[in-house]
Scaffold this motif. Structure first.
Motif, PDB file in Angstrom:
ATOM      1  N   TRP A  59      12.340 -34.395 -13.439  1.00 55.02           N
ATOM      2  CA  TRP A  59      12.140 -33.053 -14.003  1.00 55.02           C
ATOM      3  C   TRP A  59      11.121 -33.104 -15.143  1.00 55.02           C
ATOM      4  O   TRP A  59      10.251 -32.233 -15.265  1.00 55.02           O
ATOM      5  CB  TRP A  59      13.467 -32.495 -14.520  1.00 55.02           C
ATOM      6  CG  TRP A  59      14.443 -32.120 -13.459  1.00 55.02           C
ATOM      7  CD1 TRP A  59      15.565 -32.817 -13.098  1.00 55.02           C
ATOM      8  CD2 TRP A  59      14.412 -30.963 -12.616  1.00 55.02           C
ATOM      9  NE1 TRP A  59      16.232 -32.181 -12.090  1.00 55.02           N
ATOM     10  CE2 TRP A  59      15.550 -31.029 -11.768  1.00 55.02           C
ATOM     11  CE3 TRP A  59      13.547 -29.886 -12.488  1.00 55.02           C
ATOM     12  CZ2 TRP A  59      15.830 -30.056 -10.816  1.00 55.02           C
ATOM     13  CZ3 TRP A  59      13.830 -28.914 -11.538  1.00 55.02           C
ATOM     14  CH2 TRP A  59      14.948 -29.000 -10.720  1.00 55.02           C
ATOM     15  N   ASN A  60      11.217 -34.141 -15.970  1.00 53.75           N
ATOM     16  CA  ASN A  60      10.291 -34.263 -17.102  1.00 53.75           C
ATOM     17  C   ASN A  60       8.855 -34.474 -16.628  1.00 53.75           C
ATOM     18  O   ASN A  60       7.915 -33.876 -17.156  1.00 53.75           O
ATOM     19  CB  ASN A  60      10.715 -35.432 -18.000  1.00 53.75           C
ATOM     20  CG  ASN A  60       9.750 -35.679 -19.141  1.00 53.75           C
ATOM     21  OD1 ASN A  60       9.526 -34.810 -19.970  1.00 53.75           O
ATOM     22  ND2 ASN A  60       9.175 -36.865 -19.183  1.00 53.75           N
ATOM     23  N   ARG A  61       8.703 -35.327 -15.613  1.00 54.64           N
ATOM     24  CA  ARG A  61       7.357 -35.565 -15.092  1.00 54.64           C
ATOM     25  C   ARG A  61       6.773 -34.291 -14.477  1.00 54.64           C
ATOM     26  O   ARG A  61       5.585 -34.008 -14.619  1.00 54.64           O
ATOM     27  CB  ARG A  61       7.403 -36.659 -14.029  1.00 54.64           C
ATOM     28  CG  ARG A  61       7.806 -38.035 -14.530  1.00 54.64           C
ATOM     29  CD  ARG A  61       6.701 -38.721 -15.291  1.00 54.64           C
ATOM     30  NE  ARG A  61       7.068 -40.099 -15.556  1.00 54.64           N
ATOM     31  CZ  ARG A  61       6.722 -41.135 -14.807  1.00 54.64           C
ATOM     32  NH1 ARG A  61       6.000 -40.948 -13.722  1.00 54.64           N
ATOM     33  NH2 ARG A  61       7.083 -42.349 -15.141  1.00 54.64           N
ATOM     34  N   ARG A  62       7.605 -33.539 -13.769  1.00 49.68           N
ATOM     35  CA  ARG A  62       7.095 -32.313 -13.169  1.00 49.68           C
ATOM     36  C   ARG A  62       6.752 -31.291 -14.246  1.00 49.68           C
ATOM     37  O   ARG A  62       5.778 -30.524 -14.115  1.00 49.68           O
ATOM     38  CB  ARG A  62       8.098 -31.732 -12.169  1.00 49.68           C
ATOM     39  CG  ARG A  62       7.437 -30.810 -11.162  1.00 49.68           C
ATOM     40  CD  ARG A  62       8.363 -30.386 -10.053  1.00 49.68           C
ATOM     41  NE  ARG A  62       9.369 -29.423 -10.524  1.00 49.68           N
ATOM     42  CZ  ARG A  62      10.199 -28.761  -9.724  1.00 49.68           C
ATOM     43  NH1 ARG A  62      10.169 -28.975  -8.418  1.00 49.68           N
ATOM     44  NH2 ARG A  62      11.073 -27.905 -10.208  1.00 49.68           N
ATOM     45  N   ALA A  63       7.525 -31.261 -15.328  1.00 50.02           N
ATOM     46  CA  ALA A  63       7.180 -30.392 -16.462  1.00 50.02           C
ATOM     47  C   ALA A  63       5.819 -30.779 -17.031  1.00 50.02           C
ATOM     48  O   ALA A  63       5.021 -29.915 -17.423  1.00 50.02           O
ATOM     49  CB  ALA A  63       8.257 -30.498 -17.544  1.00 50.02           C
ATOM     50  N   THR A  64       5.541 -32.088 -17.051  1.00 47.84           N
ATOM     51  CA  THR A  64       4.244 -32.568 -17.533  1.00 47.84           C
ATOM     52  C   THR A  64       3.112 -32.065 -16.642  1.00 47.84           C
ATOM     53  O   THR A  64       2.060 -31.623 -17.131  1.00 47.84           O
ATOM     54  CB  THR A  64       4.227 -34.113 -17.553  1.00 47.84           C
ATOM     55  OG1 THR A  64       5.377 -34.593 -18.245  1.00 47.84           O
ATOM     56  CG2 THR A  64       2.974 -34.636 -18.226  1.00 47.84           C
ATOM     57  N   ALA A  65       3.317 -32.127 -15.329  1.00 45.04           N
ATOM     58  CA  ALA A  65       2.279 -31.677 -14.396  1.00 45.04           C
ATOM     59  C   ALA A  65       2.039 -30.177 -14.522  1.00 45.04           C
ATOM     60  O   ALA A  65       0.895 -29.714 -14.503  1.00 45.04           O
ATOM     61  CB  ALA A  65       2.687 -32.032 -12.960  1.00 45.04           C
ATOM     62  N   HIS A  66       3.109 -29.400 -14.661  1.00 39.88           N
ATOM     63  CA  HIS A  66       2.939 -27.953 -14.844  1.00 39.88           C
ATOM     64  C   HIS A  66       2.204 -27.654 -16.153  1.00 39.88           C
ATOM     65  O   HIS A  66       1.372 -26.741 -16.216  1.00 39.88           O
ATOM     66  CB  HIS A  66       4.302 -27.260 -14.833  1.00 39.88           C
ATOM     67  CG  HIS A  66       4.926 -27.169 -13.476  1.00 39.88           C
ATOM     68  ND1 HIS A  66       4.233 -26.765 -12.357  1.00 39.88           N
ATOM     69  CD2 HIS A  66       6.207 -27.425 -13.055  1.00 39.88           C
ATOM     70  CE1 HIS A  66       5.041 -26.772 -11.308  1.00 39.88           C
ATOM     71  NE2 HIS A  66       6.236 -27.167 -11.700  1.00 39.88           N
ATOM     72  N   PHE A  67       2.517 -28.417 -17.191  1.00 43.11           N
ATOM     73  CA  PHE A  67       1.825 -28.241 -18.470  1.00 43.11           C
ATOM     74  C   PHE A  67       0.330 -28.521 -18.302  1.00 43.11           C
ATOM     75  O   PHE A  67      -0.514 -27.782 -18.815  1.00 43.11           O
ATOM     76  CB  PHE A  67       2.424 -29.169 -19.526  1.00 43.11           C
ATOM     77  CG  PHE A  67       1.733 -29.116 -20.853  1.00 43.11           C
ATOM     78  CD1 PHE A  67       2.108 -28.180 -21.810  1.00 43.11           C
ATOM     79  CD2 PHE A  67       0.704 -29.993 -21.166  1.00 43.11           C
ATOM     80  CE1 PHE A  67       1.466 -28.121 -23.044  1.00 43.11           C
ATOM     81  CE2 PHE A  67       0.059 -29.943 -22.383  1.00 43.11           C
ATOM     82  CZ  PHE A  67       0.448 -29.000 -23.327  1.00 43.11           C
ATOM     83  N   ALA A  68       0.011 -29.594 -17.579  1.00 48.31           N
ATOM     84  CA  ALA A  68      -1.395 -29.939 -17.363  1.00 48.31           C
ATOM     85  C   ALA A  68      -2.121 -28.845 -16.592  1.00 48.31           C
ATOM     86  O   ALA A  68      -3.323 -28.638 -16.779  1.00 48.31           O
ATOM     87  CB  ALA A  68      -1.502 -31.269 -16.619  1.00 48.31           C
ATOM     88  N   ASN A  69      -1.387 -28.131 -15.735  1.00 51.69           N
ATOM     89  CA  ASN A  69      -1.975 -27.012 -15.000  1.00 51.69           C
ATOM     90  C   ASN A  69      -2.077 -25.740 -15.842  1.00 51.69           C
ATOM     91  O   ASN A  69      -2.634 -24.738 -15.391  1.00 51.69           O
ATOM     92  CB  ASN A  69      -1.144 -26.703 -13.751  1.00 51.69           C
ATOM     93  CG  ASN A  69      -1.409 -27.684 -12.631  1.00 51.69           C
ATOM     94  OD1 ASN A  69      -2.450 -28.338 -12.601  1.00 51.69           O
ATOM     95  ND2 ASN A  69      -0.467 -27.808 -11.707  1.00 51.69           N
ATOM     96  N   GLY A  70      -1.524 -25.771 -17.039  1.00 53.45           N
ATOM     97  CA  GLY A  70      -1.527 -24.587 -17.888  1.00 53.45           C
ATOM     98  C   GLY A  70      -0.439 -23.596 -17.529  1.00 53.45           C
ATOM     99  O   GLY A  70      -0.437 -22.470 -18.030  1.00 53.45           O
ATOM    100  N   ASP A  71       0.509 -24.016 -16.681  1.00 57.79           N
ATOM    101  CA  ASP A  71       1.608 -23.139 -16.269  1.00 57.79           C
ATOM    102  C   ASP A  71       2.804 -23.403 -17.180  1.00 57.79           C
ATOM    103  O   ASP A  71       3.732 -24.147 -16.843  1.00 57.79           O
ATOM    104  CB  ASP A  71       1.972 -23.406 -14.802  1.00 57.79           C
ATOM    105  CG  ASP A  71       2.838 -22.304 -14.217  1.00 57.79           C
ATOM    106  OD1 ASP A  71       3.514 -21.613 -15.000  1.00 57.79           O
ATOM    107  OD2 ASP A  71       2.841 -22.132 -12.984  1.00 57.79           O
TER     108      ASP A  71
END
Length: 269
Positions: free
Chosen positions: A186-198
């Motif tokens: 979940w934390n890693r996916r939160a990181t990816a969404h953050f990188a996308n600006g979402d």
């Protein structure tokens, strides 16, 4: 008679050689003749001369990785996950690799649990020692107990390193189908969404991370960073305070608390 024949033969050979040399010299001077091989251009069977590489610093224009889009983003945001291939250090060994000769050291150490590690992290004021403890905790977070999940997480880490966020999210979706209670996914996916600006999806995954591991300072740091970027400084300050409650020696959180406190209340007199 024989002597005369020998003299004439020698004279004829000498004349032939002289004529041949004169013809070769004239041909060598005629550089426009395509049939003539210029030794400077390399004859067949010879190695062409290679260009000498420029001195360091004179390479000219080259493609370099783009700088981070958010240089103010602290490395601890979202936990700063261990990258594949990063050297794992045996924390029980001295730095020089030699075995300990301290007779006062117990022969067998009690196994460290997450609870004991978090207790140590909370009471440690030394930044270097706190980082060592934090690394141990992070390694525990990365232990999924499944070879399949570990493989998917490694691939997600590789994709994240190449900024292939769509691939990262797809891989982590697969992990969460297999193990929905794996907080680090979940934390890693939160990181990816953050990188996308979402930020909305990132916050949603941060909430899922904290529901499974409330002490995840990386997820808390990511949440505080999002709150700052959305101009919710007061809430961000509260979250940074939660980070310091878990990890008091984390300098980036200390700096953020000091900065936001000054911005919200003004400099102390």
């Amino acid at each position: 008679m024989t002597a005369v024949f020998r003299f004439l033969s020698a004279l004829l050979v000498t004349s032939t050689l002289a004529a041949g040399l004169m013809t070769f010299g004239a041909a060598a001077q005629n550089t426009d003749d395509p049939s003539v091989i210029n030794p400077d251009e390399g004859a067949p069977g010879t190695m062409p001369e290679l260009p000498i590489p420029p001195e360091s610093g004179d390479e000219g224009p080259m493609v370099r990785p783009a700088p981070d889009a958010d240089p103010e983003m602290p490395p601890e945001a979202f936990g700063g996950p261990l990258m594949e291939g990063e050297e794992e250090v045996d924390e029980t060994m001295p730095e020089d690799g030699a075995a300990s000769t301290d007779l006062a050291e117990p022969a067998e150490k009690q196994p460290e649990t997450l609870e004991t590690l978090f207790a140590e992290l909370k009471k440690t004021g030394d930044e270097t020692e706190a980082k060592r403890t934090a690394r141990k905790i992070q390694r525990r977070w990365h232990e999924s107990g499944s070879a399949t999940i570990d493989l998917l997480m490694r691939r997600a880490t590789q994709a994240m390193g190449h900024k292939e966020n769509a691939t990262v999210i797809d891989l982590l979706d697969q992990v969460l189908v297999l193990e929905p209670d794996y907080a680090e996914a979940w934390n890693r996916r939160a990181t990816a969404h953050f990188a996308n600006g979402d930020y909305g999806k990132s916050i949603s995954d941060i909430e899922q991370t904290l529901a499974r591991e409330p002490r995840h300072w990386g997820a808390l740091m990511g949440l505080a960073l999002i709150l700052e970027r959305t101009e919710q400084d007061k809430k961000a300050l509260e979250v940074y305070g939660e980070v310091l409650d878990v990890y008091p020696a984390l300098k980036s959180a200390q700096d953020a608390v000091g900065r936001l406190s000054e911005e919200l209340t003004g400099p102390s007199i």
